[in-house]
Design a protein around this motif. Structure first.
Motif, PDB file in Angstrom:
ATOM      1  N   UNK A 102       0.841  -1.197   0.000  1.00 18.21           N
ATOM      2  CA  UNK A 102       0.000   0.000   0.000  1.00 18.21           C
ATOM      3  C   UNK A 102       0.877   1.249   0.000  1.00 18.21           C
ATOM      4  N   UNK A 103       0.234   2.418   0.010  1.00 21.26           N
ATOM      5  CA  UNK A 103       0.985   3.677  -0.016  1.00 21.26           C
ATOM      6  C   UNK A 103       1.888   3.843   1.209  1.00 21.26           C
ATOM      7  N   UNK A 104       1.459   3.267   2.334  1.00 18.16           N
ATOM      8  CA  UNK A 104       2.279   3.388   3.547  1.00 18.16           C
ATOM      9  C   UNK A 104       3.311   2.268   3.655  1.00 18.16           C
ATOM     10  N   UNK A 105       3.519   1.543   2.560  1.00 18.35           N
ATOM     11  CA  UNK A 105       4.489   0.444   2.460  1.00 18.35           C
ATOM     12  C   UNK A 105       4.053  -0.842   3.149  1.00 18.35           C
ATOM     13  N   UNK A 106       2.829  -0.881   3.695  1.00 13.98           N
ATOM     14  CA  UNK A 106       2.306  -2.124   4.272  1.00 13.98           C
ATOM     15  C   UNK A 106       2.115  -3.157   3.164  1.00 13.98           C
ATOM     16  N   UNK A 107       2.678  -4.333   3.354  1.00 11.75           N
ATOM     17  CA  UNK A 107       2.539  -5.391   2.363  1.00 11.75           C
ATOM     18  C   UNK A 107       1.219  -6.132   2.585  1.00 11.75           C
ATOM     19  N   UNK A 108       0.405  -6.189   1.529  1.00 13.55           N
ATOM     20  CA  UNK A 108      -0.933  -6.771   1.685  1.00 13.55           C
ATOM     21  C   UNK A 108      -1.114  -8.073   0.917  1.00 13.55           C
ATOM     22  N   UNK A 109      -0.182  -8.434   0.032  1.00 13.21           N
ATOM     23  CA  UNK A 109      -0.382  -9.633  -0.784  1.00 13.21           C
ATOM     24  C   UNK A 109       0.956 -10.223  -1.199  1.00 13.21           C
ATOM     25  N   UNK A 110       1.048 -11.541  -1.130  1.00  7.72           N
ATOM     26  CA  UNK A 110       2.174 -12.275  -1.707  1.00  7.72           C
ATOM     27  C   UNK A 110       1.596 -13.456  -2.474  1.00  7.72           C
ATOM     28  N   UNK A 111       2.098 -13.661  -3.682  1.00  7.06           N
ATOM     29  CA  UNK A 111       1.603 -14.813  -4.429  1.00  7.06           C
ATOM     30  C   UNK A 111       2.711 -15.456  -5.239  1.00  7.06           C
ATOM     31  N   UNK A 112       2.445 -16.709  -5.628  1.00  2.00           N
ATOM     32  CA  UNK A 112       3.296 -17.407  -6.587  1.00  2.00           C
ATOM     33  C   UNK A 112       2.374 -17.986  -7.638  1.00  2.00           C
ATOM     34  N   UNK A 113       2.597 -17.599  -8.891  1.00  2.00           N
ATOM     35  CA  UNK A 113       1.731 -18.017  -9.992  1.00  2.00           C
ATOM     36  C   UNK A 113       2.510 -18.831 -11.003  1.00  2.00           C
ATOM     37  N   UNK A 114       1.854 -19.835 -11.545  1.00  2.00           N
ATOM     38  CA  UNK A 114       2.405 -20.632 -12.639  1.00  2.00           C
ATOM     39  C   UNK A 114       1.607 -20.325 -13.895  1.00  2.00           C
ATOM     40  N   UNK A 115       2.296 -19.822 -14.920  1.00  2.00           N
ATOM     41  CA  UNK A 115       1.652 -19.469 -16.182  1.00  2.00           C
ATOM     42  C   UNK A 115       2.066 -20.444 -17.268  1.00  2.00           C
TER      43      UNK A 115
END
Length: 245
Positions: free
Chosen positions: A220-233
């Motif tokens: 977010x704008x305040x540098x709070x991390x809100x999401x982590x993902x690992x995707x296979x395409x």
């Protein structure tokens, strides 16, 4: 069918003229995706050139990704790959795909509350054991599996997300509407990987099919991390675009 004559007295090499003639047929739609090209012998007769000229022209078309070769079967027109731009932006892949006019569906395979493991702790910058919402989703485009993505979000930022209806919805749309979450930035890492048996079955490929693995963390704008993902395409149907300005 008539074939364009090659200029034997011109400055442009014969192989390049032949390459341009075949490319024009592909780009005009005269040669369709996955349609076989005439054999090397047939092309040699059709354009009155040597096999060496034909091979050089086909080699260049392979490098341009306009055709592909199958050992023992010949050369085929490459299907047009959709360009995805989300790797270099803060949009989600669903928004990117829908913008291309494709039919996008998303199946939620797993949706649960858990405790952050070491990897999730590192990516999200939260303590090990902090509650996270974990999602596993399979995205299809025009009915074909495209990507399998495992996502983790800090539960304190998305209360109740583990019970929300996410079928056929963009996660980023849900985060904006329900939680007021607007991504400000993201880091993404891309690698070539092979799927395990479970992943291969869901993506309808073999375990020897190379895929593109993307790890992402967004904040977010305040540098709070809100999401982590690992995707296979599936790498046979897409290519990623990243613009440098």
């Amino acid at each position: 069918m008539t074939y364009p004559r090659l200029d034997r007295d011109g400055a442009e090499p014969l192989w390049m003229q032949l390459m341009r003639a075949l490319r024009a047929q592909i780009e005009s739609g005269e040669l369709k995706p996955d349609q076989p090209l005439p054999s090397e012998a047939e092309l040699s007769d059709m354009y009155s050139v040597s096999r060496t000229v034909v091979r050089e022209a086909l080699r260049e078309l392979v490098q341009q990704r306009l055709i592909y070769k199958v050992k023992g079967r010949g050369a085929f027109v490459s299907p047009q790959k959709t360009e995805l731009r989300f790797v270099g932006s803060v949009t989600g892949s669903a928004e990117d795909l829908r913008g291309s006019g494709r039919r996008v569906t998303t199946q939620t395979i797993r949706q649960e509350l858990g405790e952050a493991d070491d990897r999730e702790s590192r990516l999200l910058q939260i303590p090990v054991g902090e509650p996270v919402v974990r999602l596993r989703r399979l995205r299809r485009v025009d009915g074909q599996p495209w990507l399998l993505v495992d996502t983790a979000l800090p539960a304190r930022l998305v209360p109740g997300l583990e019970r929300a209806s996410l079928e056929n919805q963009s996660l980023y749309d849900v985060l904006r509407r329900r939680y007021g979450i607007e991504p400000a930035g993201a880091d993404r890492w891309i690698e070539a990987v092979f799927p395990n048996r479970e992943q291969a079955a869901m993506l309808e490929v073999s375990t020897s099919t190379p895929l593109l693995g993307i790890e992402s963390v967004a904040w977010l704008r305040d540098s709070t991390r809100f999401e982590a993902y690992y995707a296979l395409h599936r790498s046979d149907q897409i290519r990623f675009y990243v613009g440098i300005r």
